[in-house]
Write a protein that holds these residues in place. Structure first.
Motif, PDB file in Angstrom:
ATOM      1  N   HIS A   2       1.420   0.992 -16.526  1.00 46.10           N
ATOM      2  CA  HIS A   2       2.807   1.299 -16.875  1.00 46.10           C
ATOM      3  C   HIS A   2       3.746   0.482 -15.994  1.00 46.10           C
ATOM      4  N   LEU A   3       4.936   0.323 -16.516  1.00 47.89           N
ATOM      5  CA  LEU A   3       5.924  -0.438 -15.748  1.00 47.89           C
ATOM      6  C   LEU A   3       7.095   0.492 -15.447  1.00 47.89           C
ATOM      7  N   SER A   4       7.357   0.753 -14.185  1.00 46.55           N
ATOM      8  CA  SER A   4       8.522   1.569 -13.868  1.00 46.55           C
ATOM      9  C   SER A   4       9.398   0.731 -12.951  1.00 46.55           C
ATOM     10  N   SER A   5      10.558   0.388 -13.413  1.00 43.89           N
ATOM     11  CA  SER A   5      11.476  -0.563 -12.787  1.00 43.89           C
ATOM     12  C   SER A   5      10.736  -1.798 -12.307  1.00 43.89           C
ATOM     13  N   ARG A   6      10.322  -1.828 -11.041  1.00 46.95           N
ATOM     14  CA  ARG A   6       9.715  -3.068 -10.562  1.00 46.95           C
ATOM     15  C   ARG A   6       8.271  -2.890 -10.109  1.00 46.95           C
ATOM     16  N   LYS A   7       7.560  -1.888 -10.627  1.00 51.81           N
ATOM     17  CA  LYS A   7       6.157  -1.693 -10.223  1.00 51.81           C
ATOM     18  C   LYS A   7       5.256  -1.689 -11.457  1.00 51.81           C
ATOM     19  N   VAL A   8       4.043  -2.270 -11.288  1.00 47.45           N
ATOM     20  CA  VAL A   8       3.047  -2.161 -12.351  1.00 47.45           C
ATOM     21  C   VAL A   8       1.747  -1.687 -11.721  1.00 47.45           C
ATOM     22  N   SER A   9       0.926  -1.012 -12.494  1.00 48.57           N
ATOM     23  CA  SER A   9      -0.395  -0.630 -12.001  1.00 48.57           C
ATOM     24  C   SER A   9      -1.456  -1.260 -12.897  1.00 48.57           C
ATOM     25  N   VAL A  10      -2.560  -1.634 -12.266  1.00 44.76           N
ATOM     26  CA  VAL A  10      -3.619  -2.368 -12.974  1.00 44.76           C
ATOM     27  C   VAL A  10      -4.964  -1.714 -12.678  1.00 44.76           C
ATOM     28  N   ASN A  11      -5.777  -1.541 -13.724  1.00 44.94           N
ATOM     29  CA  ASN A  11      -7.138  -1.012 -13.535  1.00 44.94           C
ATOM     30  C   ASN A  11      -8.080  -2.155 -13.209  1.00 44.94           C
ATOM     31  N   ILE A  12      -8.648  -2.103 -12.005  1.00 43.80           N
ATOM     32  CA  ILE A  12      -9.652  -3.100 -11.635  1.00 43.80           C
ATOM     33  C   ILE A  12     -10.922  -2.324 -11.329  1.00 43.80           C
ATOM     34  N   GLY A  13     -11.892  -2.417 -12.227  1.00 53.38           N
ATOM     35  CA  GLY A  13     -13.086  -1.579 -12.100  1.00 53.38           C
ATOM     36  C   GLY A  13     -12.655  -0.124 -12.149  1.00 53.38           C
ATOM     37  N   ARG A  14     -13.079   0.648 -11.134  1.00 54.38           N
ATOM     38  CA  ARG A  14     -12.680   2.065 -11.136  1.00 54.38           C
ATOM     39  C   ARG A  14     -11.366   2.286 -10.404  1.00 54.38           C
ATOM     40  N   ALA A  15     -10.899   1.252  -9.714  1.00 56.13           N
ATOM     41  CA  ALA A  15      -9.682   1.422  -8.908  1.00 56.13           C
ATOM     42  C   ALA A  15      -8.426   1.142  -9.735  1.00 56.13           C
ATOM     43  N   ILE A  16      -7.368   1.853  -9.374  1.00 55.61           N
ATOM     44  CA  ILE A  16      -6.055   1.545  -9.969  1.00 55.61           C
ATOM     45  C   ILE A  16      -5.183   1.016  -8.838  1.00 55.61           C
ATOM     46  N   LYS A  17      -4.656  -0.190  -9.024  1.00 51.82           N
ATOM     47  CA  LYS A  17      -3.849  -0.794  -7.966  1.00 51.82           C
ATOM     48  C   LYS A  17      -2.419  -0.952  -8.448  1.00 51.82           C
ATOM     49  N   GLU A  18      -1.501  -0.761  -7.496  1.00 52.41           N
ATOM     50  CA  GLU A  18      -0.081  -0.855  -7.861  1.00 52.41           C
ATOM     51  C   GLU A  18       0.556  -2.075  -7.182  1.00 52.41           C
ATOM     52  N   TYR A  19       1.391  -2.776  -7.922  1.00 44.88           N
ATOM     53  CA  TYR A  19       2.021  -3.993  -7.380  1.00 44.88           C
ATOM     54  C   TYR A  19       3.504  -4.021  -7.716  1.00 44.88           C
ATOM     55  N   GLU A  20       4.237  -4.668  -6.835  1.00 46.63           N
ATOM     56  CA  GLU A  20       5.663  -4.886  -7.100  1.00 46.63           C
ATOM     57  C   GLU A  20       5.804  -6.156  -7.944  1.00 46.63           C
ATOM     58  N   VAL A  21       6.649  -6.102  -8.937  1.00 46.50           N
ATOM     59  CA  VAL A  21       6.854  -7.275  -9.808  1.00 46.50           C
ATOM     60  C   VAL A  21       7.960  -8.156  -9.226  1.00 46.50           C
ATOM     61  N   ILE A  22       7.662  -9.448  -9.136  1.00 47.01           N
ATOM     62  CA  ILE A  22       8.679 -10.426  -8.725  1.00 47.01           C
ATOM     63  C   ILE A  22       9.164 -11.091 -10.013  1.00 47.01           C
ATOM     64  N   GLU A  23      10.472 -11.098 -10.241  1.00 48.81           N
ATOM     65  CA  GLU A  23      10.973 -11.490 -11.569  1.00 48.81           C
ATOM     66  C   GLU A  23      11.224 -12.988 -11.738  1.00 48.81           C
ATOM     67  N   GLU A  24      11.345 -13.734 -10.632  1.00 55.25           N
ATOM     68  CA  GLU A  24      11.690 -15.159 -10.739  1.00 55.25           C
ATOM     69  C   GLU A  24      10.527 -16.059 -10.355  1.00 55.25           C
ATOM     70  N   PRO A  25      10.262 -17.167 -11.028  1.00 56.66           N
ATOM     71  CA  PRO A  25      11.000 -17.673 -12.195  1.00 56.66           C
ATOM     72  C   PRO A  25      10.700 -16.876 -13.461  1.00 56.66           C
ATOM     73  N   TYR A  26       9.568 -16.143 -13.489  1.00 58.06           N
ATOM     74  CA  TYR A  26       9.319 -15.132 -14.527  1.00 58.06           C
ATOM     75  C   TYR A  26       8.376 -14.110 -13.918  1.00 58.06           C
ATOM     76  N   ALA A  27       8.249 -12.980 -14.605  1.00 53.63           N
ATOM     77  CA  ALA A  27       7.597 -11.814 -13.997  1.00 53.63           C
ATOM     78  C   ALA A  27       6.169 -12.122 -13.540  1.00 53.63           C
ATOM     79  N   HIS A  28       5.898 -11.798 -12.269  1.00 56.83           N
ATOM     80  CA  HIS A  28       4.539 -11.993 -11.743  1.00 56.83           C
ATOM     81  C   HIS A  28       4.290 -11.067 -10.565  1.00 56.83           C
TER      82      HIS A  28
END
Ligand code: SF4
Ligand code: SF4
Length: 399
Positions: A2-28
């Protein structure tokens, strides 16, 4: 995910990791990685040479409508499909460097099977250049495929390593059509300029017409003009394929095809009936007609030719079409021997064409690598390279 403002979470294997999105030059997002170098992942392949695969980015800004990674619905690929957020493995060059220091035998590096490597994001982080430097400073060859502009710095680096080379994807000479096939990427003139710059720098240049999209870029006159043009710019080899459609992407791909006209949409429905593993392929007679034409045109223009991952079913067995159509010894045109470490640097061994898939003699002394007598291709990991490194004979005759 899910994306909530500037955070995304990703399923890697059994783990769920959360990251801050950097918007420039495009979202990463920026991710620390333990990824290991590895060889080809598919057992059904026609890649004749071994490669060390390198993916510093997951997700790609070029946005080809036919991109095969759209069928990857896991991990960071899923993040890109669903949230349009690209993953940057920020320390990958350091991982690559330490892994290269753990081996004494190396094949050519390959940047990058699953994303564009000269993207705007790379302008910001320069991971591509940093990885290339790690290879070149050890005298290990490296190659790339691009639809963007190759930087001067990269050309200067590649010039220093005799077997390093570049591949440029040019699907058509018509700029209007190119723009309808992908959202971004270099212009057709810039792509031709890439071939010219590689050739002028004395670097082996390959043009990929990959894929040919039936009824869109398959007209014979246009293909003939494209081959002649890239040869004149300095390309030494052509690689082609015909679009295959992963079954999970079938509906989305055909919906996009409607943009080119409803009659083409119905032609695709008729043409795409051949199922091989998880993909639908264009009718084999159509593909063979196109490949015969391309091979003939390349022969006439004195430029070598090969296919990329083209198969047919013969009596329930998958058969590669390069047996019939390839004019070079290796599918990428250039023969790159395996390299071994001698002292500080790696050097190519003598009497090796680098075509492990068809090699029967294994003059490198590593019988496992030669698959000319085997029924089925093998996939190698970093641990295999480490294992071979223990038995490597540093007294091989060098190139
Ligand atoms: S450049 Fe390659 S990875 Fe990027 S969207 Fe196009 S096909 Fe996919
Ligand atoms: S000698 Fe044969 S098996 Fe060994 S690296 Fe060269 S092509 Fe591959």
């Amino acid at each position: 995910m899910h994306l909530s403002s500037r955070k995304v979470s990703v399923n890697i294997g059994r783990a769920i990791k959360e990251y801050e999105v950097i918007e420039e030059p495009y979202a990463h997002i920026l991710v620390e990685t333990n990824k290991e170098l590895h060889g080809w992942l598919s057992k059904h392949r026609e890649c004749t040479s071994e490669r060390l695969l390198l993916n510093p980015y997951h997700g790609c800004s070029v946005g080809c409508f036919f991109c095969y990674t759209k069928g990857y619905d896991f991990g960071y690929f899923k993040l890109c499909q669903e949230e349009k957020v690209v993953t940057v493995f920020k320390d990958f060059d350091r991982r690559v460097a330490s892994q290269l220091d753990e081996i004494k035998i190396a094949s050519c590096g390959y940047l990058s099977p699953v994303s564009e490597l000269f993207s705007e994001l790379n302008n910001k982080y320069q991971i591509t250049e940093r990885i290339i430097k790690e290879f070149i400073k050890r005298n290990i060859p490296i190659e790339f495929i691009t639809k963007e502009v190759i930087s001067k710095e990269v050309l200067e680096l590649l010039k220093q390593q005799r077997h390093s080379f570049g591949q440029v994807s040019i699907l058509t000479l018509k700029e209007g059509l190119r723009k309808r096939l992908m959202k971004k990427g270099a212009t057709t003139e810039q792509l031709l300029g890439n071939i010219r710059s590689l050739a002028k720098s004395g670097i082996y240049a390959v043009c990929r017409i990959d894929p040919i999209l039936p009824f869109l870029n398959d007209q014979k006159e246009e293909l003939r003009d494209l081959i002649k043009r890239v040869r004149d710019e300095g390309a030494s080899h052509i690689i082609a394929s015909c679009l295959d459609i992963s079954k999970i992407m079938y509906q989305e791909t055909l919906n996009y095809i409607k943009n080119f006209g409803i009659s083409i949409f119905y032609e695709y429905k008729k043409l795409y009936q051949e199922s091989i593993k998880n993909c639908l392929h264009a009718d084999i007679n159509y593909r063979k007609r196109i490949f015969s034409f391309l091979r003939e045109t390349c022969d006439k223009n004195n430029i070598s030719f090969a296919l990329c991952m083209e198969f047919e079913m013969v009596k329930d067995k998958i058969r590669g079409l390069n047996q019939e159509f390839m004019s070079s010894e290796n599918c990428e045109g250039i023969n790159i021997p395996i390299y071994i470490k001698r002292g500080k640097y790696f050097e190519p061994i003598a009497d090796c064409l680098g075509n492990c898939l068809n090699c029967q003699e294994a003059k490198c002394g590593l019988r496992e690598l030669s698959q000319g007598n085997e029924d089925g291709e093998k996939c190698w990991k970093l641990s295999d390279y480490k294992r071979w490194s223990k038995s490597i004979n540093e007294n091989y005759r060098l190139f």
